[in-house]
Write a protein that holds these residues in place. Structure first.
Motif, PDB file in Angstrom:
ATOM      1  N   PHE A 295       6.072  -9.763  -3.077  1.00  0.00           N
ATOM      2  CA  PHE A 295       5.712  -8.368  -2.822  1.00  0.00           C
ATOM      3  C   PHE A 295       5.577  -7.667  -4.161  1.00  0.00           C
ATOM      4  O   PHE A 295       6.403  -7.871  -5.064  1.00  0.00           O
ATOM      5  N   ILE A 296       4.565  -6.821  -4.268  1.00  0.00           N
ATOM      6  CA  ILE A 296       4.322  -6.108  -5.526  1.00  0.00           C
ATOM      7  C   ILE A 296       4.221  -4.621  -5.232  1.00  0.00           C
ATOM      8  O   ILE A 296       3.423  -4.201  -4.389  1.00  0.00           O
ATOM      9  N   ASP A 297       5.037  -3.825  -5.938  1.00  0.00           N
ATOM     10  CA  ASP A 297       4.995  -2.374  -5.797  1.00  0.00           C
ATOM     11  C   ASP A 297       5.186  -1.745  -7.164  1.00  0.00           C
ATOM     12  O   ASP A 297       5.753  -2.365  -8.061  1.00  0.00           O
ATOM     13  N   ASP A 298       4.737  -0.505  -7.315  1.00  0.00           N
ATOM     14  CA  ASP A 298       4.794   0.123  -8.636  1.00  0.00           C
ATOM     15  C   ASP A 298       6.197   0.602  -8.996  1.00  0.00           C
ATOM     16  O   ASP A 298       6.672   0.356 -10.095  1.00  0.00           O
ATOM     17  N   VAL A 299       6.877   1.285  -8.067  1.00  0.00           N
ATOM     18  CA  VAL A 299       8.212   1.821  -8.350  1.00  0.00           C
ATOM     19  C   VAL A 299       9.169   1.414  -7.231  1.00  0.00           C
ATOM     20  O   VAL A 299       8.875   1.629  -6.060  1.00  0.00           O
ATOM     21  N   LEU A 300      10.304   0.836  -7.605  1.00  0.00           N
ATOM     22  CA  LEU A 300      11.364   0.565  -6.639  1.00  0.00           C
ATOM     23  C   LEU A 300      12.346   1.716  -6.735  1.00  0.00           C
ATOM     24  O   LEU A 300      12.977   1.917  -7.766  1.00  0.00           O
TER      25      LEU A 300
ATOM     26  N   GLN B 170       0.832  -1.205   0.000  1.00  0.00           N
ATOM     27  CA  GLN B 170       0.000   0.000   0.000  1.00  0.00           C
ATOM     28  C   GLN B 170       0.865   1.253   0.000  1.00  0.00           C
ATOM     29  O   GLN B 170       1.946   1.228   0.576  1.00  0.00           O
ATOM     30  N   PRO B 171       0.473   2.322  -0.619  1.00  0.00           N
ATOM     31  CA  PRO B 171      -0.809   2.478  -1.307  1.00  0.00           C
ATOM     32  C   PRO B 171      -0.743   2.141  -2.798  1.00  0.00           C
ATOM     33  O   PRO B 171      -1.710   1.678  -3.374  1.00  0.00           O
ATOM     34  N   ARG B 172       0.368   2.324  -3.478  1.00  0.00           N
ATOM     35  CA  ARG B 172       0.403   2.277  -4.935  1.00  0.00           C
ATOM     36  C   ARG B 172       0.598   0.871  -5.509  1.00  0.00           C
ATOM     37  O   ARG B 172       0.223   0.619  -6.641  1.00  0.00           O
ATOM     38  N   GLY B 173       1.158  -0.036  -4.732  1.00  0.00           N
ATOM     39  CA  GLY B 173       1.374  -1.393  -5.231  1.00  0.00           C
ATOM     40  C   GLY B 173       0.101  -2.202  -5.350  1.00  0.00           C
ATOM     41  O   GLY B 173       0.060  -3.202  -6.060  1.00  0.00           O
ATOM     42  N   LYS B 174      -0.954  -1.761  -4.672  1.00  0.00           N
ATOM     43  CA  LYS B 174      -2.203  -2.531  -4.720  1.00  0.00           C
ATOM     44  C   LYS B 174      -2.819  -2.524  -6.117  1.00  0.00           C
ATOM     45  O   LYS B 174      -3.414  -3.504  -6.533  1.00  0.00           O
TER      46      LYS B 174
END
Length: 179
Positions: A101-106, A39-43
Motif C-alpha cells: 500500500f502506498i500513501d503520502d502521509v500516515l 486514493q486520492p493522494r497516494g496515487k
C-alpha cells in the motif's frame, strides 16, 4: 497561519529513489508483488515510484493499482457534505500476492485500516506492507506502522502536513502548516 518547508523537490526526489531501492531490495523483480496507491493522494506517490522503478531501475514486472477507500472509512457518514468517491483501478489478481500500500502521509492510521478492509473485496493477499512518504508518528489512533517511510515528522496539535506533487500542484514539496 505559518508554513515551513519540510522537503523541497530535490529532497523529495532523493527520498523517492531511496524508497524505490528499498522496494527492489525486498521484492526483487516484483513477480509476486503489486503496488497499490491509496486514493486520492497516494496515487501520485505510487505512480511516481512505479515510473522510477521501470525507467531508472529497469524493473519490468511492476503492477500498479489504485484503491478508493471512501466508503470503507469509519467516519464517512460524519461528513456534512456529500462524499465524492475516487476510482478504483485494480486490473490484476491480489489473491496470494504481496501488496505494498502506498500513501503520502500516515497520520491516524484510519485510511490504512479502511484500505485493509477494501482490499478484501479483491481477494486474499499473502502479505501487506505499507510505504508512506511522511510518517506523523505521534498522531496514530490505530497500531499501524509503515514498512517504508520517506521521512518521520513530529507534527503536534494543530499542525498539518501537506504534500504537493508536480502533477497536481505544479511542484514537489512537503509543507508543515500551523493553523
Amino acid at each position: 497561519m505559518s508554513q515551513k518547508v519540510l522537503l523541497n523537490a530535490k529532497e523529495v526526489n532523493i527520498i523517492l529513489h531511496r524508497l524505490a531501492c528499498q522496494l527492489i531490495e525486498n521484492h526483487n523483480d516484483f513477480t509476486n508483488t503489486v503496488l497499490i496507491g491509496i486514493q486520492p493522494r497516494g496515487k501520485y506517490l505510487a505512480n511516481r515510484l512505479t515510473q522510477m522503478l521501470k525507467t531508472d531501475y529497469k524493473v519490468k514486472n511492476v503492477q500498479l493499482g489504485h484503491l478508493d477507500i471512501t466508503f470503507f472509512r469509519d467516519d464517512f457518514r460524519r461528513s456534512d457534505k456529500p462524499l465524492e468517491a475516487n476510482t478504483t483501478k485494480i486490473d490484476f489478481l491480489v489473491e496470494g500476492k504481496k501488496i505494498v500500500f502506498i500513501d503520502d502521509v500516515l497520520y491516524t492510521g484510519r485510511s490504512i485500516r479502511a484500505a485493509l478492509t477494501a482490499i478484501q473485496s479483491f481477494g486474499r493477499p499473502n502479505e501487506i506492507e505499507l510505504l508512506t512518504l511522511i510518517d506523523r508518528r505521534f498522531s496514530r489512533h490505530l497500531p499501524i506502522q509503515p514498512n517504508y517511510k520517506g521521512r518521520q515528522v513530529d507534527a503536534i496539535n494543530e499542525e498539518k502536513v501537506i504534500v504537493h506533487w508536480q502533477e497536481e500542484q505544479g511542484e514537489d514539496a512537503v509543507y508543515l502548516i500551523n493553523k
